[in-house]
Design an enzyme around this catalytic site. Structure first.
Site, PDB file in Angstrom:
ATOM      1  N   GLY A  72       0.893  -0.865  -0.373  1.00 47.14           N
ATOM      2  CA  GLY A  72      -0.346   0.367   0.396  1.00 47.14           C
ATOM      3  C   GLY A  72       1.011   1.131  -0.003  1.00 47.14           C
ATOM      4  O   GLY A  72       2.209   0.740  -0.225  1.00 47.14           O
ATOM      5  N   CYS A  73       0.386   2.055   0.441  1.00 44.62           N
ATOM      6  CA  CYS A  73       1.046   3.504   0.095  1.00 44.62           C
ATOM      7  C   CYS A  73       2.156   3.453   1.136  1.00 44.62           C
ATOM      8  O   CYS A  73       2.527   3.089   2.419  1.00 44.62           O
ATOM      9  CB  CYS A  73       0.362   4.643   1.197  1.00 44.62           C
ATOM     10  N   PHE A  74       3.811   4.236   0.780  1.00 47.79           N
ATOM     11  CA  PHE A  74       5.300   3.811   1.345  1.00 47.79           C
ATOM     12  C   PHE A  74       5.159   4.588   2.613  1.00 47.79           C
ATOM     13  O   PHE A  74       6.465   4.579   2.693  1.00 47.79           O
ATOM     14  CB  PHE A  74       6.492   3.515   0.279  1.00 47.79           C
ATOM     15  N   TRP A  75       4.269   5.677   2.396  1.00 47.10           N
ATOM     16  CA  TRP A  75       4.418   6.178   3.651  1.00 47.10           C
ATOM     17  C   TRP A  75       4.706   5.167   5.523  1.00 47.10           C
ATOM     18  O   TRP A  75       5.635   5.958   5.695  1.00 47.10           O
ATOM     19  CB  TRP A  75       3.955   7.554   3.779  1.00 47.10           C
ATOM     20  N   GLU A 113       4.565   0.892  -5.206  1.00 50.59           N
ATOM     21  CA  GLU A 113       4.846   2.320  -3.879  1.00 50.59           C
ATOM     22  C   GLU A 113       5.712   0.424  -3.039  1.00 50.59           C
ATOM     23  O   GLU A 113       5.216   0.195  -2.414  1.00 50.59           O
ATOM     24  CB  GLU A 113       3.379   2.537  -3.786  1.00 50.59           C
TER      25      GLU A 113
END
Length: 203
Positions: free
Chosen positions: A62-65, A106
């Site tokens: 998912g979102c790499f943050w 990502e």
């Protein structure tokens, strides 16, 4: 989704919330809590010294943050970087990945000291911090760039990843089968600077 009450399991539930603003608020608070319980590596200034035997792990969920912000706090992890891998486009940008046409995910690249944390343990945490049973999506984030994937760097990592994935599938903790793909690592493209340590820069 994991059902435990530990910080990693809580993070998995928060990160897959459909309300993105609430998700980021709660996730930032949890990340701050984990930081207070971790080592002092994040307080160091300047370049992080690399152990002589440092190894690399690469995965996407998912979102790499969010993935980066949790993994970087694990004892034994000496450095992290977000970026793109698993696709065919040369020199991809963030915008290039968001129509799924580039094939890139990502991803987070993790440098770790195997004397302090094993690759297997990192994978066990990886499977707990996101929903590995949804194909090409995490909550409202849809597309192959958000796929759950382990990019193995050698045959040993591949065998360990197969073992951990099989254990997760047989654990009975999730009603759907694991959708995580195992892909050979090919090339790494670092993400733009504003994506690096994003949740630290934007608390």
């Amino acid at each position: 989704m994991a059902g435990g009450s530990d910080p990693i399991s809580i993070a998995a539930r928060i990160w897959c919330m459909h309300n993105s603003s609430m998700r980021l608020t709660l996730f930032a608070a949890l990340a701050a809590f984990i930081a207070g319980c971790g080592d002092s590596r994040n307080e160091q200034k300047g370049p992080v010294p690399m152990p002589a035997n440092v190894q690399t792990a690469t995965f996407s969920g998912g979102c790499f943050w969010g993935v980066e912000d949790l993994i970087r706090k694990v004892e034994g992890v000496v450095d992290t970087e977000v970026g793109y891998t698993g696709g065919h486009l040369e020199n991809p940008t963030y915008d290039d990945t968001h129509d799924s046409a580039s094939g890139h995910a990502e991803a987070v690249q993790v440098k770790f000291d195997p004397a302090k944390v094993s690759y297997e343990h990192l994978l066990q945490l990886f499977f707990r911090l996101h929903d590995q049973t949804t194909l090409n999506s995490q909550g409202n984030d849809k597309g192959t760039q958000y796929r759950s994937a382990i990019f193995y760097h050698n045959e040993e990592q591949k065998k360990i990843a197969e073992k951990v994935k099989d254990e997760v599938n047989k654990s009975g903790k999730w009603k759907n089968p694991v959708a995580t793909t195992l892909e050979p690592f090919t090339k790494w493209w670092p993400g733009e600077e504003y994506h690096q340590d994003y949740l630290q820069k934007n608390p």
